[in-house]
Write a protein that holds these residues in place. Structure first.
Motif, PDB file in Angstrom:
ATOM      1  N   ILE A 264       0.843  -1.203   0.000  1.00 37.83           N
ATOM      2  CA  ILE A 264       0.000   0.000   0.000  1.00 37.83           C
ATOM      3  C   ILE A 264       0.874   1.249   0.000  1.00 37.83           C
ATOM      4  CG2 ILE A 264      -1.631   1.341   1.390  1.00 37.83           C
ATOM      5  CD1 ILE A 264      -2.879  -1.330   2.255  1.00 37.83           C
ATOM      6  N   ILE A 265       1.939   1.237   0.823  1.00 32.49           N
ATOM      7  CA  ILE A 265       2.826   2.395   0.912  1.00 32.49           C
ATOM      8  C   ILE A 265       3.514   2.660  -0.422  1.00 32.49           C
ATOM      9  CG2 ILE A 265       4.949   3.263   1.986  1.00 32.49           C
ATOM     10  CD1 ILE A 265       4.052   1.838   4.562  1.00 32.49           C
ATOM     11  N   THR A 266       3.916   1.590  -1.117  1.00 35.73           N
ATOM     12  CA  THR A 266       4.632   1.742  -2.391  1.00 35.73           C
ATOM     13  C   THR A 266       3.699   1.879  -3.587  1.00 35.73           C
ATOM     14  OG1 THR A 266       4.814  -0.671  -2.601  1.00 35.73           O
ATOM     15  CG2 THR A 266       6.648   0.505  -1.548  1.00 35.73           C
ATOM     16  N   GLY A 267       2.383   1.833  -3.361  1.00 35.80           N
ATOM     17  CA  GLY A 267       1.426   2.041  -4.437  1.00 35.80           C
ATOM     18  C   GLY A 267       1.098   0.802  -5.234  1.00 35.80           C
ATOM     19  N   ARG A 268       1.611  -0.357  -4.842  1.00 38.61           N
ATOM     20  CA  ARG A 268       1.306  -1.583  -5.581  1.00 38.61           C
ATOM     21  C   ARG A 268      -0.053  -2.152  -5.208  1.00 38.61           C
ATOM     22  NH1 ARG A 268       5.796  -5.547  -4.169  1.00 38.61           N
ATOM     23  NH2 ARG A 268       5.914  -4.303  -2.257  1.00 38.61           N
ATOM     24  N   ARG A 269      -0.612  -1.659  -4.129  1.00 38.49           N
ATOM     25  CA  ARG A 269      -1.939  -2.097  -3.682  1.00 38.49           C
ATOM     26  C   ARG A 269      -2.730  -0.860  -3.287  1.00 38.49           C
ATOM     27  NH1 ARG A 269      -3.966  -7.077  -2.115  1.00 38.49           N
ATOM     28  NH2 ARG A 269      -1.946  -7.980  -2.638  1.00 38.49           N
ATOM     29  N   SER A 270      -4.015  -0.854  -3.570  1.00 36.97           N
ATOM     30  CA  SER A 270      -4.841   0.330  -3.350  1.00 36.97           C
ATOM     31  C   SER A 270      -5.048   0.595  -1.861  1.00 36.97           C
ATOM     32  CB  SER A 270      -6.201   0.141  -4.027  1.00 36.97           C
ATOM     33  OG  SER A 270      -7.089   1.192  -3.675  1.00 36.97           O
ATOM     34  N   VAL A 271      -5.083   1.891  -1.500  1.00 37.88           N
ATOM     35  CA  VAL A 271      -5.383   2.261  -0.104  1.00 37.88           C
ATOM     36  C   VAL A 271      -6.820   1.901   0.255  1.00 37.88           C
ATOM     37  CG1 VAL A 271      -3.685   4.115   0.017  1.00 37.88           C
ATOM     38  CG2 VAL A 271      -5.994   4.622  -0.793  1.00 37.88           C
ATOM     39  N   ASP A 272      -7.647   1.607  -0.754  1.00 43.15           N
ATOM     40  CA  ASP A 272      -9.017   1.191  -0.487  1.00 43.15           C
ATOM     41  C   ASP A 272      -9.072  -0.092   0.327  1.00 43.15           C
ATOM     42  OD1 ASP A 272      -9.817   3.352  -1.943  1.00 43.15           O
ATOM     43  OD2 ASP A 272     -10.321   2.226  -3.756  1.00 43.15           O
ATOM     44  N   GLU A 273      -7.973  -0.842   0.341  1.00 40.70           N
ATOM     45  CA  GLU A 273      -7.959  -2.107   1.059  1.00 40.70           C
ATOM     46  C   GLU A 273      -7.720  -1.926   2.555  1.00 40.70           C
ATOM     47  OE1 GLU A 273      -5.863  -5.357  -0.669  1.00 40.70           O
ATOM     48  OE2 GLU A 273      -6.114  -4.614  -2.710  1.00 40.70           O
ATOM     49  N   LEU A 274      -7.348  -0.704   2.969  1.00 40.04           N
ATOM     50  CA  LEU A 274      -7.236  -0.440   4.404  1.00 40.04           C
ATOM     51  C   LEU A 274      -8.632  -0.394   5.003  1.00 40.04           C
ATOM     52  CD1 LEU A 274      -4.502   2.347   4.671  1.00 40.04           C
ATOM     53  CD2 LEU A 274      -4.346   0.007   5.534  1.00 40.04           C
ATOM     54  N   GLY A 275      -8.864  -1.189   6.029  1.00 40.58           N
ATOM     55  CA  GLY A 275     -10.183  -1.236   6.651  1.00 40.58           C
ATOM     56  C   GLY A 275     -10.135  -0.822   8.106  1.00 40.58           C
ATOM     57  N   GLY A 276     -11.305  -0.506   8.639  1.00 39.42           N
ATOM     58  CA  GLY A 276     -11.429  -0.097  10.031  1.00 39.42           C
ATOM     59  C   GLY A 276     -12.477  -0.921  10.750  1.00 39.42           C
ATOM     60  N   PRO A 277     -13.062  -0.370  11.816  1.00 37.30           N
ATOM     61  CA  PRO A 277     -14.013  -1.127  12.627  1.00 37.30           C
ATOM     62  C   PRO A 277     -15.211  -1.667  11.852  1.00 37.30           C
ATOM     63  CG  PRO A 277     -13.322   0.856  13.785  1.00 37.30           C
ATOM     64  CD  PRO A 277     -12.755   0.953  12.399  1.00 37.30           C
ATOM     65  N   LEU A 278     -15.737  -0.880  10.909  1.00 36.24           N
ATOM     66  CA  LEU A 278     -16.905  -1.358  10.166  1.00 36.24           C
ATOM     67  C   LEU A 278     -16.572  -2.583   9.337  1.00 36.24           C
ATOM     68  CD1 LEU A 278     -18.525   2.015   8.991  1.00 36.24           C
ATOM     69  CD2 LEU A 278     -19.273   0.511  10.841  1.00 36.24           C
ATOM     70  N   ARG A 279     -15.403  -2.572   8.706  1.00 37.65           N
ATOM     71  CA  ARG A 279     -15.028  -3.734   7.896  1.00 37.65           C
ATOM     72  C   ARG A 279     -14.715  -4.930   8.794  1.00 37.65           C
ATOM     73  NH1 ARG A 279     -11.231  -3.058   2.679  1.00 37.65           N
ATOM     74  NH2 ARG A 279     -12.497  -1.169   2.711  1.00 37.65           N
ATOM     75  N   ILE A 280     -14.098  -4.680   9.946  1.00 37.52           N
ATOM     76  CA  ILE A 280     -13.870  -5.779  10.876  1.00 37.52           C
ATOM     77  C   ILE A 280     -15.199  -6.400  11.299  1.00 37.52           C
ATOM     78  CG2 ILE A 280     -13.034  -6.377  13.190  1.00 37.52           C
ATOM     79  CD1 ILE A 280     -10.891  -4.245  12.868  1.00 37.52           C
ATOM     80  N   ALA A 281     -16.199  -5.540  11.531  1.00 40.42           N
ATOM     81  CA  ALA A 281     -17.524  -6.037  11.893  1.00 40.42           C
ATOM     82  C   ALA A 281     -18.110  -6.879  10.764  1.00 40.42           C
ATOM     83  CB  ALA A 281     -18.453  -4.865  12.215  1.00 40.42           C
ATOM     84  N   LYS A 282     -17.968  -6.402   9.537  1.00 38.70           N
ATOM     85  CA  LYS A 282     -18.492  -7.125   8.376  1.00 38.70           C
ATOM     86  C   LYS A 282     -17.835  -8.497   8.248  1.00 38.70           C
ATOM     87  CE  LYS A 282     -19.062  -6.540   3.335  1.00 38.70           C
ATOM     88  NZ  LYS A 282     -18.271  -7.703   2.866  1.00 38.70           N
ATOM     89  N   VAL A 283     -16.511  -8.514   8.327  1.00 35.21           N
ATOM     90  CA  VAL A 283     -15.783  -9.779   8.199  1.00 35.21           C
ATOM     91  C   VAL A 283     -16.086 -10.697   9.383  1.00 35.21           C
ATOM     92  CG1 VAL A 283     -13.486 -10.815   8.104  1.00 35.21           C
ATOM     93  CG2 VAL A 283     -13.961  -8.736   6.819  1.00 35.21           C
ATOM     94  N   SER A 284     -16.244 -10.125  10.574  1.00 29.69           N
ATOM     95  CA  SER A 284     -16.559 -10.935  11.756  1.00 29.69           C
ATOM     96  C   SER A 284     -17.880 -11.659  11.578  1.00 29.69           C
ATOM     97  CB  SER A 284     -16.618 -10.042  13.004  1.00 29.69           C
ATOM     98  OG  SER A 284     -15.382  -9.409  13.244  1.00 29.69           O
ATOM     99  N   GLY A 285     -18.888 -10.946  11.093  1.00 28.88           N
ATOM    100  CA  GLY A 285     -20.184 -11.573  10.851  1.00 28.88           C
ATOM    101  C   GLY A 285     -20.089 -12.686   9.827  1.00 28.88           C
ATOM    102  N   GLU A 286     -19.321 -12.461   8.781  1.00 25.49           N
ATOM    103  CA  GLU A 286     -19.155 -13.478   7.741  1.00 25.49           C
ATOM    104  C   GLU A 286     -18.440 -14.714   8.272  1.00 25.49           C
ATOM    105  OE1 GLU A 286     -18.940 -10.158   4.136  1.00 25.49           O
ATOM    106  OE2 GLU A 286     -17.129 -11.192   4.799  1.00 25.49           O
ATOM    107  N   GLN A 287     -17.402 -14.502   9.086  1.00 25.48           N
ATOM    108  CA  GLN A 287     -16.654 -15.636   9.625  1.00 25.48           C
ATOM    109  C   GLN A 287     -17.486 -16.426  10.629  1.00 25.48           C
ATOM    110  OE1 GLN A 287     -13.551 -16.505   8.277  1.00 25.48           O
ATOM    111  NE2 GLN A 287     -14.389 -14.933   6.918  1.00 25.48           N
ATOM    112  N   LEU A 288     -18.303 -15.730  11.431  1.00 22.34           N
ATOM    113  CA  LEU A 288     -19.175 -16.446  12.363  1.00 22.34           C
ATOM    114  C   LEU A 288     -20.208 -17.262  11.603  1.00 22.34           C
ATOM    115  CD1 LEU A 288     -20.060 -17.141  15.189  1.00 22.34           C
ATOM    116  CD2 LEU A 288     -21.363 -15.006  15.287  1.00 22.34           C
ATOM    117  N   ALA A 289     -20.694 -16.725  10.476  1.00 21.95           N
ATOM    118  CA  ALA A 289     -21.643 -17.471   9.652  1.00 21.95           C
ATOM    119  C   ALA A 289     -21.011 -18.738   9.087  1.00 21.95           C
ATOM    120  CB  ALA A 289     -22.158 -16.583   8.516  1.00 21.95           C
ATOM    121  N   LEU A 290     -19.697 -18.708   8.862  1.00 19.71           N
ATOM    122  CA  LEU A 290     -19.003 -19.886   8.343  1.00 19.71           C
ATOM    123  C   LEU A 290     -18.749 -20.916   9.437  1.00 19.71           C
ATOM    124  CD1 LEU A 290     -16.366 -18.171   6.007  1.00 19.71           C
ATOM    125  CD2 LEU A 290     -18.419 -19.427   5.313  1.00 19.71           C
ATOM    126  N   GLY A 291     -18.699 -20.470  10.691  1.00 19.49           N
ATOM    127  CA  GLY A 291     -18.489 -21.403  11.798  1.00 19.49           C
ATOM    128  C   GLY A 291     -17.538 -20.842  12.833  1.00 19.49           C
TER     129      GLY A 291
END
Length: 377
Positions: A264-291
């Motif tokens: 991300i720092i070198t520009g090879r990956r988009s800063v859009d991939e940096l996530g915060g609490p909302l994305r952690i919440a989203k991923v947490s719900g998805e992972q709990l749904a998986l088991g």
């Protein structure tokens, strides 16, 4: 078709991930402070207005606060929840002054501050050690099983039976090492070292790119070398070996985090991939749904990242305090209060700016911006 885990499950999963990790992080600070005889004024889960709490016999206020996105331990002699030193501690009576954090030697203060992130790493090691004991450790050798036609592997002449020993200058031991290296580098040119029989071959390959969509509608771009492994090998792990495996797995996850941040720092990956609490919440719900195993593995990953982020040398974070302590240890005197105040203000501004950016990214991950674009269009 995507399947959302639902709002209630997402909130529950987020609480299960963040709540215990914040508590254990702050408990690390608290216990280290207790060991060195520091008076602790408050132990809070969350920030802002207190919702409810109680005061123990030592005078520590244990409380739950309105904004549940973190927590803090406030030691005697702290100006605020960020543990900025209060100049007024020098004016306290001698007995009270002796129980402040600022009165402790610099090495003790450093241990108290480092105890939070260290606890996060310990939590991850324990979880991953448990996974190693339960499921074993993948020891599938980095030997090529099959090569996909037209792939990066085919382009450099990899054949069935060849053993990959290096990627991008890193040594490779297992097929999982190959996958972990490649997945973060779609479309990148990397050095590939392999053994063809007894002959060492060095080539450069441009990794392929595969776009995958999971059951929740999330799309991922993954780098691929274009090979499959031989028969998988899962090695059982005993109780004595498990901690070492937990440390090794924690190190690999941390290195993956550093790789992604570097991209991300070198520009090879988009800063859009940096996530915060909302994305952690989203991923947490998805992972709990998986088991439950998926959610617990996520907790280990978040704990590692929480420990790493807190060690960054940014004022307000634990790493910022450790940076000041290092300067104090070298100079044999503390950084002046004025410099610390400006540093804490700068750190607060940087953290707020980062929080705004990751929140914008998180809302994008929820599809808000696409929805607004559709409404406007």
């Amino acid at each position: 078709m995507s399947h959302s885990p639902g709002l209630l499950l997402t909130i529950l999963a987020f609480a299960l991930v963040i709540g215990p990790l914040v508590f254990l992080h702050e408990l690390g600070h608290y216990l280290a402070g207790r060991v060195f005889g520091v008076k602790i004024d408050a132990f809070s889960i969350g920030f802002g207005h207190e919702l409810f709490g109680w005061t123990d016999r030592r005078g520590t206020r244990w409380k739950f606060s309105a904004l549940p996105l973190g927590g803090y331990v406030k030691f005697a002699g702290d100006l605020n929840a960020a543990s900025a030193p209060d100049p007024a501690w020098l004016e306290l009576p001698a007995e009270e002054r002796a129980r402040t954090l600022q009165a402790r030697p610099v090495w003790q203060r450093a241990i108290v501050v480092a105890a939070g992130p260290v606890t996060n790493f310990i939590v991850a090691i324990v979880i991953l050690a448990g996974f190693a004991m339960t499921f074993g450790v993948d020891r599938t050798p980095s030997i090529v099983g099959t090569v996909s036609p037209g792939s990066a592997a085919a382009a450099i002449g990899l054949q069935s039976g060849d053993r990959i020993i290096g990627l991008g200058g890193r040594s490779i031991a297992t097929f999982n090492d190959v996958a972990q290296f490649a997945v973060l580098r779609p479309g990148e040119r990397v050095a590939v070292d392999f053994l063809h029989g007894e002959t060492k071959v060095e080539r450069e390959a441009v990794l392929g790119t595969a776009t995958e969509r999971d059951r929740f509608g999330n799309e991922y771009k993954k780098g691929q070398l274009g090979i499959t492994p031989t028969a998988p090998v899962a090695q059982p792990v005993g109780l004595l070996e498990a901690p070492g495996e937990g440390v090794a797995m924690t190190g690999k996850i941390l290195r993956t985090t550093l790789d992604g941040l570097g991209q991300i720092i070198t520009g090879r990956r988009s800063v859009d991939e940096l996530g915060g609490p909302l994305r952690i919440a989203k991923v947490s719900g998805e992972q709990l749904a998986l088991g439950w195993p998926d959610l617990i593995f996520l907790i280990a990953g978040v704990s590692i990242n929480l420990g790493f982020i807190n060690l960054l040398p940014v004022p307000l974070l634990d790493g910022g305090h450790l940076f000041f302590y290092a300067i104090e240890a070298i100079r044999r005197r503390p950084v002046t209060p004025a410099i610390q105040e400006w540093a804490f203000r700068g750190g607060l501004a940087a953290i707020l700016a980062l929080m705004i950016m990751v929140t914008i990214n998180d809302l994008g991950a929820f599809g808000l911006w696409k929805s607004l674009t559709g409404l406007i269009g």
